[in-house]
Design a protein around this motif. Structure first.
Motif, mmCIF file in Angstrom:
data_model
loop_
_atom_site.group_PDB
_atom_site.id
_atom_site.type_symbol
_atom_site.label_atom_id
_atom_site.label_comp_id
_atom_site.label_asym_id
_atom_site.label_seq_id
_atom_site.Cartn_x
_atom_site.Cartn_y
_atom_site.Cartn_z
ATOM 1 N N TYR A 12 32.870 -16.989 -4.138
ATOM 2 C CA TYR A 12 33.655 -15.798 -4.325
ATOM 3 C C TYR A 12 33.201 -15.105 -5.569
ATOM 4 N N ARG A 13 32.098 -14.986 -5.928
ATOM 5 C CA ARG A 13 31.469 -13.664 -6.790
ATOM 6 C C ARG A 13 31.657 -12.644 -6.052
ATOM 7 N N SER A 14 31.838 -11.586 -6.735
ATOM 8 C CA SER A 14 32.121 -10.172 -5.960
ATOM 9 C C SER A 14 30.965 -10.044 -5.145
ATOM 10 N N GLY A 64 27.935 -25.036 -5.724
ATOM 11 C CA GLY A 64 27.964 -23.613 -5.381
ATOM 12 C C GLY A 64 29.426 -23.076 -5.137
ATOM 13 N N LYS A 65 30.462 -24.128 -4.907
ATOM 14 C CA LYS A 65 31.409 -23.384 -4.756
ATOM 15 C C LYS A 65 32.031 -22.099 -5.445
ATOM 16 N N ARG A 66 31.850 -21.951 -6.773
ATOM 17 C CA ARG A 66 32.332 -21.047 -7.419
ATOM 18 C C ARG A 66 31.595 -19.631 -7.183
ATOM 19 N N SER A 67 30.359 -19.852 -6.659
ATOM 20 C CA SER A 67 29.642 -18.644 -6.344
ATOM 21 C C SER A 67 29.847 -17.998 -4.978
ATOM 22 N N GLU A 82 23.515 -23.763 -6.125
ATOM 23 C CA GLU A 82 24.700 -23.418 -7.128
ATOM 24 C C GLU A 82 25.066 -21.886 -7.040
ATOM 25 N N ASP A 83 24.068 -21.259 -6.350
ATOM 26 C CA ASP A 83 24.235 -19.804 -6.224
ATOM 27 C C ASP A 83 25.184 -19.511 -4.764
#
Ligand SMILES: [Zn+2]
Lengths: 1000, 93
Positions: free
Chosen positions: A898-900, A893-896, A708-709
């Motif tokens: 494009y984390r900064s 893991g998709k959202r992670s 998820e990360d």
């Protein structure tokens, strides 16, 4: 030879003489003796030297609390055992024991010099002295300390003994087979509760079993006679299991306890053979009764450590249980009534003795009896000094002042050859506190008692602070009835007569005219700490008992301070002027007495240390000189050493053959998960980064799984077998974790999905054939199968039969070559393999191992999860953006992604490296820099995979480098111990960029 | 060593189970709608309570089912177990 065995007892079988060796000399004892009782019968008290001052030390006790009589058993390199307490070791024919801690020998000891320089060895001596100069530590201090200290020798060869584990469940566990334990066990078992009674001694009965004072009677019988009858009774109870020679080592939460059973330690060598030596019992009990009794306290006075000074009750046990007297002219020094029992028993056997009692006066049946027998009693007196080097020969006593703080009057010198001391009794609250229970302090006799508890347990008998027999029996019966919610009437009519102690006087550190600094008032015999050390620690500012303990090492020896902790606490409280109950205690940690490693490990040694998984082709690999590599629990062929070649040569040969003609790999260990259900496609969409909805039946697709990360977690090829049926493969090492993770999502996040997962890793064996000739070999094996690129293209799947056995064949490739994976039910795996080898003979089909597999995939730039990734690599870091679907709304893991932090451009990224010297092979793990002169050197990354490629005839490597994606063509440096290697950043694909070979 | 009452198999030794951390953290239905901070809250932030804690456990060497546990971390007592999807017992907070 002197003989101190002065009368017969039923516990010593004088018809069975046993010879044993102690410090090289032969002695005799009898069956039933412990090593300690046999030594005492031979007049031997001196059994070792103290740890710090190397003072002569003798046997002090008769049980687990023994601080001095610890010895080394045997001398064989594999069987010798240190730190065995002579007081617990049952004597057997041929026993060889030696004293510890007294090089060169017990009678002449070089370290004894420490005794004369002892003013120089105060508390914290080791901390203070050996601190500086630093350079002295390795060459001077450490060798010195090691030579003069040391607690025995450990065996240097593997333990040949057999150990065992056993899991048991009981309604009630009773710890301790003394009078209260026996009563509790009987009450429980008679009430149909499945009960286990354990006791560390050879026989049940505790200290009552040798009791012979006529002032203490039950139902008109001596208490020992009454108890023997009770023991006969409980042995008949069918739902009571009795385990003697079994001690509880640890009391964990949820009433889970560990016990050690000694099975052969008391047997002569030839009878020990092929038998289980010790067994670890893992006990789950619904309820636990703690009846562990109490330990007699020593008294703290000047020179209280000479051989011949024992605990008073131990003198009694040696006399009445073993028939051995510890001396012929004995003085008993006490602050309570129990020493009078010893005195009376000695008197009855004709042993001269006198009593020195701290108390101003005392009155009880026992004291009246002693007085009427004419035993001399010095009330209100204190022992101020003792004399005798290897054994006590006399002592001095003085009168105590009114307040007990000092001595008054003249010294009286008394001769003796043995001194018994009794400072009262300490309830054994170890089990209670280990279980999470709290303690209360009883001022009246200065004892800690069980209070609150967190487990379903109860303490009865003297471990609960009930010391006289009437109290013990009455309270035990009442408490057990309540605790077990039963109404047992067995003891309703029991008539108990016992002497009641009326007078108490406790002084932790006994007064003396000599200044404390000039005395040796020992508190911890084994670690040689004195009252002076404790006071010094307090003077230096230590307050917490835990700190004082560590600074002075009080209570930190193998006996864990069973005899010393209370005195240390008492002296701290007195010195600091606080109430003892407010100080708390040190933590009682398991094990209660030391455990052997063998007991802990049990049968899990050698080939049973860990599970080994072998494929069905394993035997073939062994026969064909495979060297194996451990991958998780699997044994995988690493390479096949043909004609004795080394790994490098084998790998070069194997990888060349695989590309030039054909190679075969045992791929059975890859994880295989069978996925079925109407939502299987949707499920794959959510767990992989790429899209799965449109995968046609009979097609295969490579997938990348993230956490998820957003970090790469696993990869593998999944095949659509039918509309709602997929077969997923995972990495060998990741199989179990992937299944767990998928189950987690299915059960907890997406329970609405109709998907079922089954691990089928062990159900199928896989032979992977690759190389330009692989199609020809397949054709020989499956002549009816249309292998044309049109019918059976890359990334597709067919089923066919091999001699009527169904095979699943995937045309997929991890080497970049034309390649087929044949899956068959595992029981046919070996036949499949042999048939492939046979069919491939004319094409030089070469079996290859994991090392060649790694090389071949590295040539193609395929990653290995876990080698080129380490849980911090995103697909983009791996230059695998192509596999991340832009269209899918969500996947793990998709959202992670494009984390900064994950979109930083200076993350470490996967690149290829080519050495300027093509013969130079990089070391995996080597650091990569660009500027060797800057300080500190800026680390850019490290090498993850490195090989010499025979197909390219040069060295190739994969590496992760900061901002690596933008560095193609750039020169970097790999600094090694004795040289710097120059490399150039390259593409990750080294061979066949156009994938022509897949369709060769 | 705990005794854990698997809602599907009954009481078993702790060695058959693996712990899965804090319970009742729901994976956001629309992760792409979340800011970095909101996503980080879901991804990284966990309570570490002395006292009553709601946890996930998996009977990994048994029925392989996930379920929830109410445990008092101050004395390790397990107060309740309940299946995934069920509401936590109201008497614990
Ligand atoms: Zn279960």
């Amino acid at each position: 030879m002197p003989n101190y065995r002065i009368h017969k007892t039923e516990y010593i079988d004088e018809t069975k003489r046993v010879s044993f060796k102690y410090d090289g000399k032969t002695y005799f004892g009898y069956e039933g003796d412990t090593l300690a009782s046999a030594l005492l019968a031979n007049g031997i008290h001196l059994v070792g030297r103290s740890f710090k001052y190397h003072r002569p030390r003798g046997i002090v006790s008769c049980g687990a609390e023994e601080p001095n009589a610890i010895c080394q058993i045997g001398s064989k390199k594999d069987l010798t055992e240190p730190n065995v307490r002579a007081t617990e070791l049952e004597l057997y024919e041929g026993l060889e024991a030696s004293s510890q801690n007294c090089w060169p020998n017990v009678k002449f000891d070089i370290g004894g010099i420490n005794n004369f320089i002892s003013p120089l060895i105060p508390a914290g001596f080791y901390y203070k002295t050996f601190m500086w100069p630093k350079s002295f530590w390795k060459k001077v201090y450490e060798p010195l300390i090691r030579l003069s200290a040391g607690l025995g020798k450990s065996p240097t060869e593997p333990d040949p003994d057999i150990y065992d584990h056993k899991h048991v469940h009981y309604d009630v566990l009773v710890i301790g087979g003394g009078v209260s334990g026996i009563i509790a066990a009987k009450m429980a078992a008679k009430n149909n509760l499945k009960t286990l009674l354990v006791d560390d001694k050879k026989i049940l009965g505790g200290s009552t079993i040798y009791q012979n004072n006529e002032n203490i009677k039950i139902d008109d019988k001596l208490s020992s006679e009454w108890l023997k009858n009770e023991i006969q009774e409980i042995k008949k109870l069918s739902n009571l299991t009795i385990k003697t020679r079994t001690s509880i080592a640890a009391y964990h939460g949820y009433n889970f306890l560990l016990a050690k059973e000694n099975l052969t330690d008391h047997l002569p060598e030839e009878k020990k053979k092929n038998k289980i030596r010790q067994r670890l019992w893992k006990i789950r009990a619904k309820k636990v009764v703690i009846a562990t009794g109490s330990i007699e306290r020593p008294l703290v006075f000047n020179n209280n450590d000479r051989p011949g000074i024992l605990l008073s009750n131990s003198i009694n046990k040696y006399l009445d249980y073993y028939g051995v007297t510890c001396g012929e002219n004995i003085i008993l020094f006490t602050n309570n009534d129990s020493a009078y029992e010893t005195s009376i028993s000695l008197h009855k056997k004709g042993i001269k003795n006198i009593i020195v009692d701290l108390r101003k006066s005392a009155s009880s049946e026992l004291i009246k009896q002693a007085e009427s027998l004419g035993i001399k009693i010095y009330f209100n007196h204190v022992v101020t000094n003792t004399f005798g080097y290897r054994k006590i020969n006399s002592l001095e006593i003085m009168k105590l002042s009114e307040d007990g703080n000092t001595t008054v009057g003249n010294k009286i010198r008394l001769s003796c050859d043995c001194l018994g001391m009794s400072g009262g009794w300490t309830p054994m609250v170890h089990m209670h506190t280990q279980s999470g229970g709290k303690l209360d302090f009883r001022d009246e006799d200065q004892v800690f008692l069980p209070k609150e508890k967190s487990e379903d347990q109860i303490s009865v008998g003297s471990c609960n602070g009930d010391f006289d027999l009437e109290n013990i029996i009455d309270k035990t019966v009442n408490k057990i009835n309540k605790f077990l919610d039963i109404d047992n009437q067995d003891y309703q009519e029991t008539n108990i007569i016992c002497s009641k102690e009326n007078d108490k006087r406790n002084i932790w550190l006994l007064p003396n005219k000599i200044p404390l600094g000039k005395t040796k008032c020992f508190i911890d015999f084994q670690n040689d700490s004195t009252a002076k050390d404790i006071k010094l620690a307090l003077k230096e500012g230590f307050r917490s008992i835990e700190h004082v303990k560590r600074y002075t090492t009080t209570g930190m020896a193998t006996d864990q301070g069973k005899l010393s902790n209370m005195h240390a606490l008492g002296i701290i409280a007195d010195t600091a002027g606080v109430k003892m109950g407010t100080l708390g205690t040190t933590t009682f940690r398991p094990p209660f007495t030391p455990l052997t490693f063998g007991t802990l490990v049990g049968r899990n040694v050698g080939k049973f240390f860990e599970v080994v998984r072998k494929t069905s082709m394993h035997e073939w690999h062994v026969e064909n000189n495979a060297e194996f590599e451990n991958v998780g629990q699997w044994k995988r062929p690493w390479y096949y050493a043909k004609n004795g070649e080394n790994m490098h040569d084998a790998v070069q040969r194997e990888s060349k053959a695989a590309r030039d003609s054909a190679g075969i790999l045992d791929a059975s260990t890859l994880g295989k998960i069978d996925i079925q259900g109407t939502d299987a496609s949707e499920f794959l969409n959510r767990v992989y980064t790429n899209a799965w909805s449109k995968l046609a039946i009979g097609k295969c697709r490579y997938g990348l799984m993230l956490n998820e990360d957003g970090m790469v977690y696993d990869d593998g090829v999944t095949t659509r077998i039918s509309e709602n049926h997929y077969l997923m493969t995972t990495t060998t090492g990741g199989a179990a974790n992937v299944l767990s993770k998928l189950e987690d999502y299915l059960q907890t996040e997406w329970p609405e999905l109709d998907v079922y997962l089954t691990s089928v890793t062990d159900h199928y064996s896989t032979a992977s054939i690759c190389g330009p000739n692989s199609k020809k070999i397949l054709n020989k094996l499956f002549p009816n199968l249309d292998l044309s690129d049109e019918n059976f293209p890359h990334m597709s799947f067919k089923e066919d039969k091999l001699e009527n056995i169904n095979c699943r064949i995937m045309r997929i490739s991890f080497t970049g070559e034309l390649s087929y994976e044949i899956n068959i039910e595992s029981k046919y795996g070996n036949s499949l393999w042999k048939m492939c080898i046979e069919a491939g003979k004319e094409f030089n089909l070469t079996p290859y191992g994991t090392e060649t597999m790694h090389l071949l995939r590295a040539e193609k730039g395929f990653i290995i999860v876990g080698q080129d990734t380490d849980g911090t690599m995103t697909p983009s870091d791996l230059q695998m953006d192509w596999i991340v679907s832009k269209k899918k709304y969500d996947f793990i893991g998709k959202r992670s992604l494009y984390r900064s932090d994950t979109i930083r451009e200076d993350r470490k990224q996967l690149v290829g490296l080519l050495t300027d010297d093509p013969k130079e092979i990089l070391e995996e793990g080597a650091q990569i820099v660009s500027d060797i002169k800057s300080k500190p050197i800026d680390m850019l990354g490290h090498v993850t995979s490195s090989y010499f490629s025979p197909n390219l005839n040069k060295s190739i490597a994969l590496a992760v480098v900061r901002s690596g994606k933008t560095m193609k063509g750039q020169k970097l440096i790999i600094p090694m111990e004795n040289k710097n290697i120059n490399v150039t950043v390259s593409d990750t694909i080294f061979l066949d960029k156009e994938n022509k070979r897949l369709n060769a | 060593m705990f005794l854990i009452n698997c809602p599907f198999c009954g009481e078993r030794d702790q060695s058959e189970f693996s712990s899965g951390g804090e319970a009742h953290i729901v994976r956001p239905k629309q992760p792409t709608e979340l800011s970095d901070d909101e996503w980080a809250e879901y991804l990284f932030m966990r309570k570490n309570i002395k006292g009553i804690q709601f946890e996930r456990w998996n009977h990994v060497h048994g029925c392989r089912k996930w379920f929830n546990v109410v445990r008092d971390t101050s004395n390790d007592k397990i107060l309740s177990v309940y299946k995934m999807g069920e509401k936590p017992p109201v008497n614990y907070k």
